[in-house]
Design a protein around this motif. Structure first.
Motif, PDB file in Angstrom:
ATOM      1  N   ARG A  98       0.835  -1.201   0.000  1.00  0.00           N
ATOM      2  CA  ARG A  98       0.000   0.000   0.000  1.00  0.00           C
ATOM      3  C   ARG A  98       0.870   1.251   0.000  1.00  0.00           C
ATOM      4  O   ARG A  98       0.564   2.239  -0.660  1.00  0.00           O
ATOM      5  CB  ARG A  98      -0.938  -0.005   1.204  1.00  0.00           C
ATOM      6  CG  ARG A  98      -1.864   1.217   1.251  1.00  0.00           C
ATOM      7  CD  ARG A  98      -2.893   1.111   2.360  1.00  0.00           C
ATOM      8  NE  ARG A  98      -3.816   0.023   2.087  1.00  0.00           N
ATOM      9  CZ  ARG A  98      -4.055  -0.977   2.922  1.00  0.00           C
ATOM     10  NH1 ARG A  98      -3.398  -1.041   4.073  1.00  0.00           N
ATOM     11  NH2 ARG A  98      -4.914  -1.917   2.618  1.00  0.00           N
ATOM     12  N   SER A 100       3.781   1.491  -1.357  1.00  0.00           N
ATOM     13  CA  SER A 100       4.299   1.595  -2.718  1.00  0.00           C
ATOM     14  C   SER A 100       3.286   2.230  -3.649  1.00  0.00           C
ATOM     15  O   SER A 100       3.630   3.039  -4.520  1.00  0.00           O
ATOM     16  CB  SER A 100       4.685   0.203  -3.227  1.00  0.00           C
ATOM     17  OG  SER A 100       5.113   0.252  -4.561  1.00  0.00           O
ATOM     18  N   SER A 101       2.000   1.878  -3.466  1.00  0.00           N
ATOM     19  CA  SER A 101       0.951   2.392  -4.341  1.00  0.00           C
ATOM     20  C   SER A 101       0.625   3.848  -4.055  1.00  0.00           C
ATOM     21  O   SER A 101       0.404   4.632  -4.980  1.00  0.00           O
ATOM     22  CB  SER A 101      -0.304   1.529  -4.185  1.00  0.00           C
ATOM     23  OG  SER A 101      -1.393   2.073  -4.881  1.00  0.00           O
ATOM     24  N   GLU A 102       0.607   4.214  -2.768  1.00  0.00           N
ATOM     25  CA  GLU A 102       0.111   5.532  -2.395  1.00  0.00           C
ATOM     26  C   GLU A 102       1.224   6.557  -2.194  1.00  0.00           C
ATOM     27  O   GLU A 102       0.960   7.762  -2.221  1.00  0.00           O
ATOM     28  CB  GLU A 102      -0.741   5.415  -1.123  1.00  0.00           C
ATOM     29  CG  GLU A 102      -1.970   4.518  -1.336  1.00  0.00           C
ATOM     30  CD  GLU A 102      -2.779   4.339  -0.066  1.00  0.00           C
ATOM     31  OE1 GLU A 102      -2.348   4.828   0.991  1.00  0.00           O
ATOM     32  OE2 GLU A 102      -3.844   3.699  -0.134  1.00  0.00           O
ATOM     33  N   PRO A 104       4.744   6.448  -3.904  1.00  0.00           N
ATOM     34  CA  PRO A 104       5.820   5.813  -4.678  1.00  0.00           C
ATOM     35  C   PRO A 104       7.183   6.431  -4.434  1.00  0.00           C
ATOM     36  O   PRO A 104       8.194   5.719  -4.469  1.00  0.00           O
ATOM     37  CB  PRO A 104       5.366   5.990  -6.126  1.00  0.00           C
ATOM     38  CG  PRO A 104       4.328   7.068  -6.107  1.00  0.00           C
ATOM     39  CD  PRO A 104       3.664   6.979  -4.774  1.00  0.00           C
ATOM     40  N   THR A 121       6.987  -5.147  -1.477  1.00  0.00           N
ATOM     41  CA  THR A 121       6.238  -4.041  -2.086  1.00  0.00           C
ATOM     42  C   THR A 121       5.358  -4.479  -3.240  1.00  0.00           C
ATOM     43  O   THR A 121       4.454  -3.746  -3.646  1.00  0.00           O
ATOM     44  CB  THR A 121       7.191  -2.950  -2.590  1.00  0.00           C
ATOM     45  OG1 THR A 121       8.021  -3.494  -3.624  1.00  0.00           O
ATOM     46  CG2 THR A 121       8.058  -2.416  -1.449  1.00  0.00           C
ATOM     47  N   ASP A 123       6.173  -4.527  -6.274  1.00  0.00           N
ATOM     48  CA  ASP A 123       6.385  -3.543  -7.344  1.00  0.00           C
ATOM     49  C   ASP A 123       7.866  -3.544  -7.713  1.00  0.00           C
ATOM     50  O   ASP A 123       8.725  -3.388  -6.857  1.00  0.00           O
ATOM     51  CB  ASP A 123       5.969  -2.153  -6.842  1.00  0.00           C
ATOM     52  CG  ASP A 123       6.008  -1.105  -7.944  1.00  0.00           C
ATOM     53  OD1 ASP A 123       6.505  -1.420  -9.034  1.00  0.00           O
ATOM     54  OD2 ASP A 123       5.539   0.007  -7.691  1.00  0.00           O
TER      55      ASP A 123
END
Length: 384
Positions: A98, A100-102, A104, A121, A123
């Motif tokens: 999360r 990593s998504s919100e 970066p 992550t 990602d």
């Protein structure tokens, strides 16, 4: 590293529209322990234990909101029940995926400083997947170092729910965190169902060790008071339930907020019958017993909430050794509780109801006849 807008994005938990009832003291204690409320002492990590439905998630939701309002970075992860195939490091994967998504940019900075954290992550934007997976020590150091780095900018609160479902890797990582401690303001709150921790449950020994470490404390969430349950019932249905119905719900719920909510709906729909979904949830614990254990628990339900050992021994067709083994299993699974008067209690009255309601008509007739015969043959007081 983390902007003020991003700080409020990481703490994703189920929202509860009903206001928190009867937990003001526990919430204040959690806020103080975790550093949400300014205090000279460094923040501590907390093991939050309580029975299923007693209100742990609601309490943590309130703690999350208060922490975000105070400017803390809140990171939330959940353990899930996958049986014997639990995913390794699942709650930490949720936390860092999360992040990593919100955020970066923050994620990139963490991976640059602690490359092993990339495993959690989900990602690989910084390049291809690493040629080898980091070993446990590298990964543990990366998680610890990442939390310390995040706390450079703002205090960090990590909320991990349902640790009774945590796999071995997650428990080991938590042991590393609690043993190492933090130099920056990082607090970890781990919640779990205390009633799920039978004697051989792996979290039982782990949580006992964690609670002995400096910087870690345990908070046991007790059942709500009758007045608090009554307040919850009235908040759900302020006008449609009479005083007698409310009194019955409060008595049957025994301080469990979830049970009270379920009983309110059942009272409106079908009188005092136990809701099917709630009965199924209660019976899961009984289903974990072997045949002898289930037979003993079913026999005990015919006596009501409490039964003496002597009376039960006359009703159940088991020798003394088999009966003791079945009872020990039922106690260890938190179905029955050993009473002080040489008897046994169902851990919750609704569990007794669920087991009894699950009996077939013929089973009830035979069980009642066995109790009558036992009471007539021996000088044993009845139960209720």
């Amino acid at each position: 590293m983390i902007s003020s807008d991003q700080t409020a994005m990481m703490g994703v938990m189920p929202d509860r529209h009903r206001r928190l009832v009867g937990r003001a003291a526990e919430l204040a204690e959690l806020q103080t322990l975790t550093g949400v409320v300014a205090d000279e002492a460094p923040p501590m990590s907390v093991l939050l234990a309580g029975d299923a439905g007693v209100g742990k998630t609601h309490l943590l939701s309130e703690l999350r909101d208060a922490a975000q309002q105070a400017g803390l970075l809140v990171l939330v992860g959940h353990c899930l029940d996958f049986g014997d195939s639990a995913l390794p490091y699942l709650p930490f994967t949720e936390v860092f995926a999360r992040l990593s998504s919100e955020a970066p940019a923050t994620r990139d900075a963490l991976v640059e400083a602690h490359p092993a954290i990339q495993r959690l992550t989900g990602d690989h934007r910084l390049g291809d997947a690493p040629e080898r997976q980091p070993d446990r020590t590298e990964l543990f150091e990366a998680v610890h170092g990442s939390l310390e780095r995040l706390a450079d900018d703002t205090p960090v609160l990590v909320l991990l729910e349902d640790a009774h479902w945590a796999d071995q890797s997650t428990r080991d990582l938590l042991s590393f965190m609690f043993t190492r401690g933090f130099t920056h303001p990082v607090s970890i709150v781990v919640s779990y169902r205390g009633d799920d921790l039978h004697r051989r449950h792996p979290l039982r020994a782990a949580s006992a060790e964690w609670a002995r470490l400096p910087g870690v404390t345990r908070l046991q969430l007790q059942p709500l008071s009758d007045e608090s349950v009554r307040e919850i019932v009235r908040a759900i249905q302020p006008t449609q339930l009479g005083a007698r119905s409310i009194h019955t719900i409060v008595k049957r719920a025994e301080g469990n907020a979830f049970f009270a909510e379920e009983l309110v709906g059942a009272t409106q729909a079908r009188g005092q019958a136990l809701p099917d979904d709630l009965a199924d949830l209660l019976l899961v614990r009984v289903d974990h017993l072997d045949d002898a254990g289930r037979a003993v628990v079913r026999a005990a339900s015919g006596s009501g909430r409490r039964v003496s050992h002597r009376l039960l021994s006359l009703v159940v067709d088991l020798d003394a050794g088999a009966l003791d083994a079945a009872l020990r299993a039922a106690v260890e699974q938190n179905v029955l509780v050993a009473a002080d008067d040489d008897g046994y209690l169902f851990r919750h009255a609704l569990l007794s109801e669920a087991v009894y309601d699950d009996l077939l008509p013929g089973e009830r007739v035979r069980l009642h006849r066995a109790y009558v015969d036992a009471l007539c043959r021996a000088d044993i007081p009845g139960t209720n």
